[in-house]
Structure formats: structure tokens, C-alpha cells
Design an enzyme around this catalytic site. Structure first.
Site, PDB file in Angstrom:
ATOM      1  N   ASP A  11       0.927  -1.000   0.070  1.00 50.69           N
ATOM      2  CA  ASP A  11       0.053   0.007  -0.119  1.00 50.69           C
ATOM      3  C   ASP A  11       0.897   1.104  -0.009  1.00 50.69           C
ATOM      4  O   ASP A  11       1.631   1.543   0.797  1.00 50.69           O
ATOM      5  CB  ASP A  11      -0.779   0.017   1.264  1.00 50.69           C
ATOM      6  CG  ASP A  11      -2.155   1.095   1.272  1.00 50.69           C
ATOM      7  OD1 ASP A  11      -2.427   1.618   0.024  1.00 50.69           O
ATOM      8  OD2 ASP A  11      -2.868   0.963   2.128  1.00 50.69           O
ATOM      9  N   GLU A 106      -2.331   0.291  -4.745  1.00 48.92           N
ATOM     10  CA  GLU A 106      -2.541  -0.921  -3.434  1.00 48.92           C
ATOM     11  C   GLU A 106      -2.700  -2.286  -4.577  1.00 48.92           C
ATOM     12  O   GLU A 106      -3.020  -2.206  -5.500  1.00 48.92           O
ATOM     13  CB  GLU A 106      -3.767  -0.499  -2.773  1.00 48.92           C
ATOM     14  CG  GLU A 106      -4.150  -1.604  -1.762  1.00 48.92           C
ATOM     15  CD  GLU A 106      -5.398  -1.382  -0.874  1.00 48.92           C
ATOM     16  OE1 GLU A 106      -5.624  -2.216   0.128  1.00 48.92           O
ATOM     17  OE2 GLU A 106      -6.075  -0.315  -1.235  1.00 48.92           O
TER      18      GLU A 106
END
Length: 366
Positions: A11, A106
């Protein structure tokens, strides 16, 4: 529990804002918001310097500037973010082709069998983080575990620049202590409902029967039951099927007359049809989103037996959905339309080894 798989969740930290700070050195260390600064603008992403003041994505620009008077607003550059995302995925592919993009910033990686024969997934995560920092001058957080649920939770634990591993032997003890708000898929409304049922963490969730959770939360009850026991058998899927396409307009001023609302609905429907045509997408469900002047919002949906694609098909249905909305006493701030529920043969996004994966709309960061 399954212990064979090695899953990494990457992320990017404050991705859009961090790209702007990287490309504009004068913004380094400054509170930055990506979005529109005008009165009716909305924050799409905020740097960590801005978050210290309480600035968050989806917040109105007016409120953000009140919280942080020195906030620097930057217009979003989606093409740049897509390009950087593609560069990040090139780094991922040095280790595996099993990459499941969740958004531009992500992704999940299955490195159980990786290209470099590295035994420990945490070593791969560390190398990926280092490559992103050295080559792209950006910072990522990573979570490592034996399934997607725990890898996702782990990546959120030590942001920014975090690296966390949840080992199978430690998983149940970790889950028992995990606040229910931190469970994947549990938003504020669901968390509040769980609190009323006496569920505050993984331990109290695990004490609930499957029958009770299914009765209270429908199909999601099975998911919560499994998560509480560290069970998540979902594979990392390199090919993602597009589920919906939509667009929305935040209006320059609130509108409450029928003529103004119909005209704006027409413009939204036209833009939606252009996107459907561009992506060659068809779906059987149309959803109307309305946000009122006080920021409350509603959605209305209907499904048809035939795929929706053209303005001739979509506009009449949109008007039907709008007919039951009271906007004369509740002026409208935002209008949106989306088409979803595609047929099984709807086009899929390309695999990681093919053309670059893209995201249709700017995702609000968390």
C-alpha cells in the site's frame, strides 16, 4: 489454517500527495491536499503533514482549509499517477506475476513461488519497499502473512513506511486483540451494529456462532466468522473483472428546480455513456447517487433484463429513479450515475503481464 501461501499486501503511503511532493520539491514536508480548492471542492488525498491537522479524503475543501490554514491544494494528475503505478507494478513483476491490483496504489502479491527463489516473503517485501524508495523516491507500507485478510491488516499497522509480518502461529492471538473496526470490510455502520451486539474485537467476534452472524449480517456473516479464525482462502487473482462504471458531478451551486436537475442529470448520463462506450462495458443495473446540500446522500437502483449502454436506454431510467427523490426541499449538491451487474462475458482488465492496469476514477485514500 493454511500455512503454505506467502501473501504480500503493498500500500503506497499517501500516494497521490506523495507524488506531488516528489515532483514539486517546494511542497516537501508541507501539508498537501490533492483536489479542488474552490468552495465546493473535495479533498481526494492528503499528505501525512495534512493528516496531522485532521484533513482527510472526501472532506470538503472548506473544512480542510479551516483545519489547516496553510494547506497547499494541488490539482490531481491522474495520468501521472497511472504512469507511476505502472512503474510500481514493474517492480512487483521482478518477483511474481501473481499480482492483484486493488487500486492504483494498492495490490496483493502471491510470492509463494517467486521468480528469485527467495524463501521468506518478508525479505521480498523489504526489497520491494527499498526499490520503490530508491527508484521512484516514494514510500510504501507492506504487510506479509498467509492470506489476504491478514496481509491487508498487517500493511495498515505501522504506516507510514511500515513492514509487518503476521505468522500463522501468532495469528489467532493477534486476531483476538484486533479491534473490530480494523477488520477488512467492517465500516463505521457495521462496527456500530457489532458494538450493539457486544462485539468489540476478534475474540468477541469468534465467540459468536455462524448462525447468529449470518442472521445479523447476511452473507457477510460467513466472512466475519472465517476472519475471526484466520481463515481466508481467496486466491490472489491477476485478472480483475470490471464490476461497474460510473461518474458524478459536484455542482457549482445547490439546485432544487426540476429543470435544473433534469439538465444536470442529462449531462451526467451523457458522460456515463461516453465512458461505457470507451470501455465497451454493459451492465444490467443503473444506480443514481444524490448528495444533498447538508452532505446526506441516497442511492437508488433498478435492474433491467437488457444491458444498458446508450443514452436512449439510460436517461429514461435515470429520470424514473430521480422521480422519487425530494430535491425541492433538499437541494442537490452532487449527482452521480453508474452501471453495474455486467454479464459474465463482460471484458476483463488485462493481466499483469499485459497492458497496464488502470483505474477509472480517483480513489479516495485512507
Amino acid at each position: 489454517m493454511t500455512t503454505e501461501r506467502k501473501i504480500i499486501h503493498i500500500d503506497m503511503d499517501a500516494f497521490y500527495a506523495s507524488v506531488e511532493q516528489r515532483d514539486h520539491p517546494e511542497l516537501k514536508g508541507q501539508p498537501v491536499a490533492v483536489g479542488h480548492a474552490e468552495k465546493r471542492g473535495v479533498v481526494a488525498a492528503a499528505s501525512y503533514e495534512a493528516r496531522k491537522y485532521g484533513v482527510r479524503s472526501a472532506m470538503s475543501s472548506v473544512k480542510a482549509m479551516k483545519l489547516c490554514p496553510g494547506l497547499h491544494f494541488v490539482e490531481g494528475r491522474m495520468e501521472v499517477y497511472k504512469e507511476v503505478s505502472a512503474q510500481i507494478h514493474e517492480i512487483f513483476r521482478r518477483y511474481t506475476d501473481l499480482i492483484e491490483p486493488i487500486s492504483l496504489d494498492e495490490a496483493f502479491l502471491d510470492v509463494t513461488e517467486n521468480k528469485r527463489g527467495i524463501e521468506l516473503a518478508v525479505d521480498i517485501a523489504r526489497e520491494i519497499k527499498q526499490s520503490i524508495r530508491e527508484e521512484l523516491h516514494l514510500v510504501a507500507s507492506a504487510g506479509v502473512s498467509y492470506n489476504k485478510f491478514l496481509a491487508k491488516v498487517a500493511s495498515d499497522l505501522r504506516k507510514p513506511d511500515g513492514l509487518c509480518t503476521i505468522h500463522p502461529a501468532q495469528a489467532q492471538e493477534f486476531i483476538d486483540r484486533l479491534p473490530i473496526e480494523s477488520f477488512w470490510g467492517v465500516g463505521p455502520v457495521t462496527a456500530q451494529k457489532m458494538h450493539t451486539l457486544g462485539i468489540y474485537n476478534g475474540k468477541t467476534l469468534r465467540e459468536c456462532s455462524l448462525e447468529m452472524l449470518t442472521r445479523q449480517f447476511g452473507k457477510s456473516g460467513q466472512i466475519y466468522y472465517d476472519f475471526a479464525r484466520g481463515i481466508d482462502d481467496r486466491p490472489v487473482e491477476p485478472t480483475r473483472i470490471r464490476k461497474s462504471i460510473g461518474c458524478e458531478h459536484t455542482l457549482e451551486k445547490d439546485i432544487s428546480t426540476k429543470a435544473a436537475v433534469i439538465i444536470e442529470l442529462y449531462h451526467v448520463a451523457c458522460e456515463l455513456c461516453e465512458r461505457l462506450e470507451r470501455k465497451d462495458f454493459r451492465g444490467n443495473t443503473l444506480t443514481l447517487k444524490v448528495k444533498f446540500h447538508d452532505f446526506t446522500q441516497i442511492t437508488r437502483s433498478l435492474s433491467t433484463g437488457t444491458p444498458l449502454h446508450t443514452l436512449k436506454e439510460i436517461l429514461p431510467l435515470a429520470k424514473r429513479l430521480l422521480a422519487n427523490v425530494d430535491y425541492q426541499t433538499h437541494p442537490i449538491r452532487l449527482l452521480g450515475l453508474s452501471v453495474s451487474n455486467p454479464k459474465e462475458d463482460s471484458p476483463a482488465l488485462p493481466p499483469a503481464s499485459g497492458p497496464r492496469w488502470i483505474q477509472l476514477q480517483l480513489k479516495f485514500e485512507t
